[in-house]
Design an enzyme around this catalytic site. Sequence first.
Site, short mmCIF file in Angstrom:
data_model
loop_
_atom_site.label_atom_id
_atom_site.label_comp_id
_atom_site.label_asym_id
_atom_site.label_seq_id
_atom_site.Cartn_x
_atom_site.Cartn_y
_atom_site.Cartn_z
N ASP A 38 19.00 -65.44 -39.68
CA ASP A 38 18.79 -64.02 -39.43
C ASP A 38 19.58 -63.63 -38.19
OD1 ASP A 38 17.39 -65.09 -37.32
OD2 ASP A 38 15.41 -64.46 -38.01
N CYS A 41 19.61 -66.00 -34.79
CA CYS A 41 19.87 -67.45 -34.82
C CYS A 41 20.34 -67.97 -33.47
CB CYS A 41 20.85 -67.79 -35.93
SG CYS A 41 22.44 -66.92 -35.84
N HIS A 144 27.01 -67.83 -38.60
CA HIS A 144 25.69 -68.41 -38.33
C HIS A 144 25.78 -69.56 -37.32
CE1 HIS A 144 21.55 -69.56 -38.97
NE2 HIS A 144 21.92 -70.79 -39.27
#
Length: 398
Positions: A38, A41, A144
Amino acid sequence: ASMDSGGNMQSNEERNAEKQMDNYLKTIGFHRKKIAKDGSCLFRAVAEQVLHCQSLHTEVRAKCVEFLKQNRDSYEAFIEGNFEEYLSKLQDPQQWVGEVEINALAVMYKRDFLIFQEPGKPAVNITDNNFKDKVRLCFLNGNHYDSVYPITHMKSAALCQSILYELLYEGVFRVDRGSLGPCQRTSRASDLLSDDCMAVCGSSDESDQETHEPLWWEKTPRCRVENGTGSVSSRPGSYRGRGRGRSLPERVRRSLNPTLLRNVDYDIWHKTKRAQQKMDYSIAAGMQFSVGDRCQVRLDNGRTYKATIKDVPPDNSLVAVQVEDLGKKEMVPLWSIRPLNDENSWTTVTNRDKRLSNGHGEWEGRGRGRGRVSQATAVGSSGRMLKQHSWPPQATVE
């Protein structure tokens, strides 16, 4: 594309990149620990590595915003657009971040950030402030951050976790040691370090109401129970109990295993994500169904029946359906209803431009991208879609 262990849509390229990175990290004595996918992170990883508590990620974010505000002269030149608006957006827990925030966090906590970006290549010291302590991250697929730990740390954490759960279940829940013993064994060369690359733990029932999940299950395959009509029926049985002859739920067994670290934070995030997706689906389904529509409904007995919608409440609560085969009306939640679909009766539901894969609960758009539909988007509001800064921070992820 396919699902990863957490039930997230993942392309073959993304999956291969993760596998190659994991193999490389293993050769140099490190392990990638998955972080919730999300907008938080980065803050989750920093909270865990610096404050030893991932749930403090909101506090880390708030302190980062305040630090940037107090040091505007040092950071404003690296921000695109209005500085105040940027900080305002940054307070949103779902707002993705990038190199500006990393540099701020490095100064705040006096830790340099070492980031693995490509398999086979050493980590890049992105901050290079000559701080003694480090934060190790893995940046994959352009959007990410995961945490990176020494393998020795992962093994020690798994052992400590198993001791804590043993004390909890034996000392607090009074579970017989005979039920705990099978979960505790010596390590093997083939052992996984963490369970975040395994399939997610199943729920105690299909609706994911895990607050009702027993602490342990009766091992006997079937039990005889009163069905409320005076007769006795046979079905798979489970109930709370203590002593021998019980099987602990999968989550507990993993936590008790001294050779495996259960990634609790990742597991909790996945459960929360599914709850949100269920809410999103209810809103979308409520817009889709109307009185008189034909549908399929899955009842508590696990069977699917054809039915007719009789009432759709405006608050997305229980829906009244007339079940033809049973000849009676039932009140059911929206996620138990599907449109009639001869090709794939219970696996997909179509809703305008979006579809929901019921096997894993992931929203998929027809266009590119992996983000799920937010509640605001599902009801057609003008909510913005957040994009994460890629590497370098000026780029964005489409």
